[in-house]
Design an enzyme around this catalytic site. Structure first.
Site, mmCIF file in Angstrom:
data_model
loop_
_atom_site.group_PDB
_atom_site.id
_atom_site.type_symbol
_atom_site.label_atom_id
_atom_site.label_comp_id
_atom_site.label_asym_id
_atom_site.label_seq_id
_atom_site.Cartn_x
_atom_site.Cartn_y
_atom_site.Cartn_z
ATOM 1 N N GLY A 46 0.841 -1.191 0.000
ATOM 2 C CA GLY A 46 0.000 0.000 0.000
ATOM 3 C C GLY A 46 0.875 1.239 0.000
ATOM 4 N N GLN A 51 3.171 9.979 1.035
ATOM 5 C CA GLN A 51 4.471 9.299 1.089
ATOM 6 C C GLN A 51 5.357 9.615 -0.114
ATOM 7 O OE1 GLN A 51 2.540 5.313 2.059
ATOM 8 N NE2 GLN A 51 4.457 5.171 3.181
ATOM 9 N N CYS A 95 5.936 0.125 7.530
ATOM 10 C CA CYS A 95 5.590 1.251 6.668
ATOM 11 C C CYS A 95 6.807 1.599 5.822
ATOM 12 C CB CYS A 95 5.193 2.439 7.553
ATOM 13 S SG CYS A 95 4.736 3.914 6.629
ATOM 14 N N LEU A 96 6.600 1.830 4.537
ATOM 15 C CA LEU A 96 7.725 2.158 3.657
ATOM 16 C C LEU A 96 8.406 3.463 4.078
ATOM 17 C CD1 LEU A 96 6.195 1.227 0.167
ATOM 18 C CD2 LEU A 96 7.868 -0.092 1.498
ATOM 19 N N HIS A 137 -4.540 1.747 7.235
ATOM 20 C CA HIS A 137 -3.181 2.291 7.367
ATOM 21 C C HIS A 137 -2.974 3.425 6.350
ATOM 22 C CE1 HIS A 137 1.357 1.594 7.923
ATOM 23 N NE2 HIS A 137 1.306 2.371 6.852
ATOM 24 N N GLU A 138 -3.417 3.203 5.121
ATOM 25 C CA GLU A 138 -3.215 4.208 4.073
ATOM 26 C C GLU A 138 -4.140 5.421 4.255
ATOM 27 O OE1 GLU A 138 -0.563 3.817 2.548
ATOM 28 O OE2 GLU A 138 -0.320 1.688 2.972
ATOM 29 N N HIS A 141 -2.590 7.669 6.601
ATOM 30 C CA HIS A 141 -1.532 8.492 5.982
ATOM 31 C C HIS A 141 -2.091 9.783 5.403
ATOM 32 C CE1 HIS A 141 2.331 6.518 6.141
ATOM 33 N NE2 HIS A 141 1.876 5.375 5.665
#
Ligand code: ZN
Length: 185
Positions: A46, A51, A95-96, A137-138, A141
């Site tokens: 995701g 991000q 998380c990236l 989660h996204e 963000h």
């Protein structure tokens, strides 16, 4: 398609609330394609616009490489809105934007989500378990929220050393990143 650098923990853009998309333009479609390419290059499941330094309410998801989720098609969600949440389960997240930090977060197991697709048509889906977790989660963000925010102070303390390293850009990742000091939006 381009692979975009991913903003790391400490970058201000990760703490901002993204703005609703009002129409789908060629630029937005290109941005979404780039987000898919970036997510795949980073082996993520995701990715949210914040991000990659953009404050539009757009998220992309692809869980089809995860066992049990092969049938789930890649999703691009514009202006996603979680309509209802049910259940609760603890699961490990990463998380990236926060490389090498993983911890457990309790989240609902079933959600209903309304969003606009790339034709700007309203869609509504029900998502379960991992897919629900990734969507939440996204969506966090694009509201400036990180999974770390759900941890207790003592849990966060365990990650302090790594978080400080990330802020200073002292992490090695297999994908391009932007650390705090370079992150000007
Ligand atoms: Zn994340």
């Amino acid at each position: 398609m381009s692979i975009l650098p991913i903003y790391l923990y400490g970058a201000e853009v990760l703490r901002k609330k993204a703005k609703p998309v009002t129409k789908v333009t060629d630029e937005l479609i290109e941005q979404i394609m780039n987000m898919f390419a970036t997510m795949r290059a980073a082996q993520g499941i995701g990715l949210a616009a914040n991000q990659v330094g953009s404050l539009e309410r757009v998220i992309v998801i692809d869980v089809s490489d995860v066992e049990g989720y092969e049938e789930v098609k890649p999703l691009a969600l514009i202006n996603p809105e979680i309509l209802s949440r049910e259940g609760g389960e603890e699961g490990e997240e990463g998380c990236l934007s926060i490389p090498e930090v993983r911890d457990k977060v309790t989240r609902p197991t079933t959600i209903r989500v309304k969003y606009k697709d790339t034709n700007f048509q309203v869609q509504e889906i029900e998502a379960y378990n991992l897919l629900a977790r990734v969507i939440m989660h996204e969506v966090d963000h694009i509201n400036g929220v990180l999974f770390l925010d759900y941890l207790s102070a003592s849990e966060r303390k365990l990650h302090k050393e790594q978080l400080d390293k990330i802020k200073q850009g002292e992490v090695e990742t297999s994908y391009p990143v932007v650390a705090m000091e370079e992150a000007v939006v």
